[in-house]
Design a protein around this motif. Structure first.
Motif, PDB file in Angstrom:
ATOM      1  N   ASP A  19       0.822  -1.207   0.000  1.00 28.90           N
ATOM      2  CA  ASP A  19       0.000   0.000   0.000  1.00 28.90           C
ATOM      3  C   ASP A  19       0.858   1.260   0.000  1.00 28.90           C
ATOM      4  OD1 ASP A  19      -2.251  -1.591   0.014  1.00 28.90           O
ATOM      5  OD2 ASP A  19      -2.511  -1.487   2.187  1.00 28.90           O
ATOM      6  N   MET A  20       1.968   1.254   0.729  1.00 31.32           N
ATOM      7  CA  MET A  20       2.859   2.418   0.731  1.00 31.32           C
ATOM      8  C   MET A  20       3.505   2.602  -0.640  1.00 31.32           C
ATOM      9  SD  MET A  20       2.646   3.952   3.619  1.00 31.32           S
ATOM     10  CE  MET A  20       4.093   4.968   3.727  1.00 31.32           C
ATOM     11  N   GLY A  21       3.783   1.500  -1.334  1.00 32.73           N
ATOM     12  CA  GLY A  21       4.311   1.603  -2.696  1.00 32.73           C
ATOM     13  C   GLY A  21       3.310   2.225  -3.643  1.00 32.73           C
ATOM     14  N   VAL A  22       2.051   1.833  -3.516  1.00 30.73           N
ATOM     15  CA  VAL A  22       0.992   2.413  -4.344  1.00 30.73           C
ATOM     16  C   VAL A  22       0.844   3.905  -4.030  1.00 30.73           C
ATOM     17  CG1 VAL A  22      -1.496   2.388  -4.789  1.00 30.73           C
ATOM     18  CG2 VAL A  22      -0.234   0.242  -4.668  1.00 30.73           C
ATOM     19  N   LEU A  23       0.903   4.253  -2.751  1.00 32.83           N
ATOM     20  CA  LEU A  23       0.806   5.663  -2.367  1.00 32.83           C
ATOM     21  C   LEU A  23       1.976   6.470  -2.908  1.00 32.83           C
ATOM     22  CD1 LEU A  23      -0.486   5.262   1.280  1.00 32.83           C
ATOM     23  CD2 LEU A  23      -1.687   6.317  -0.626  1.00 32.83           C
ATOM     24  N   ASN A  24       3.156   5.876  -2.951  1.00 36.13           N
ATOM     25  CA  ASN A  24       4.315   6.565  -3.497  1.00 36.13           C
ATOM     26  C   ASN A  24       4.123   6.858  -4.980  1.00 36.13           C
ATOM     27  OD1 ASN A  24       6.895   7.687  -3.609  1.00 36.13           O
ATOM     28  ND2 ASN A  24       7.785   5.731  -4.229  1.00 36.13           N
ATOM     29  N   VAL A  25       3.628   5.884  -5.724  1.00 34.81           N
ATOM     30  CA  VAL A  25       3.367   6.086  -7.146  1.00 34.81           C
ATOM     31  C   VAL A  25       2.258   7.126  -7.330  1.00 34.81           C
ATOM     32  CG1 VAL A  25       2.502   4.974  -9.244  1.00 34.81           C
ATOM     33  CG2 VAL A  25       4.189   3.820  -7.821  1.00 34.81           C
TER      34      VAL A  25
END
Length: 72
Positions: A19-25
């Motif tokens: 989820d943090m990776g998706v938020l970063n993108v």
């Protein structure tokens, strides 16, 4: 974006890294695409349409976060 607040609203601890990776993108994407879209709008119609597009995007962004009530 305040990372501490974001971690408080994630749905599950097991998927936090994804989820943090998706938020970063989601955070970096508009910064990458924005100049290209803005240059296309300016080249097609000038700065007035650019400000109109910006205003529409602001309203859409406000409507997108309006249903969020609070952090659990």
């Amino acid at each position: 974006m305040d990372t501490a607040l974001v971690t408080m609203v994630l749905p599950s601890a097991e998927d936090a890294a994804r989820d943090m990776g998706v938020l970063n993108v989601a955070n970096a994407g508009p910064q990458i695409l924005g100049p290209f879209v803005a240059s296309a709008v300016v080249s097609l119609g000038g700065y007035t349409p650019l400000f109109l597009v910006g205003g529409v995007l602001v309203v859409l962004g406000a409507l997108a976060v309006a249903p969020i009530r609070s952090v659990r």
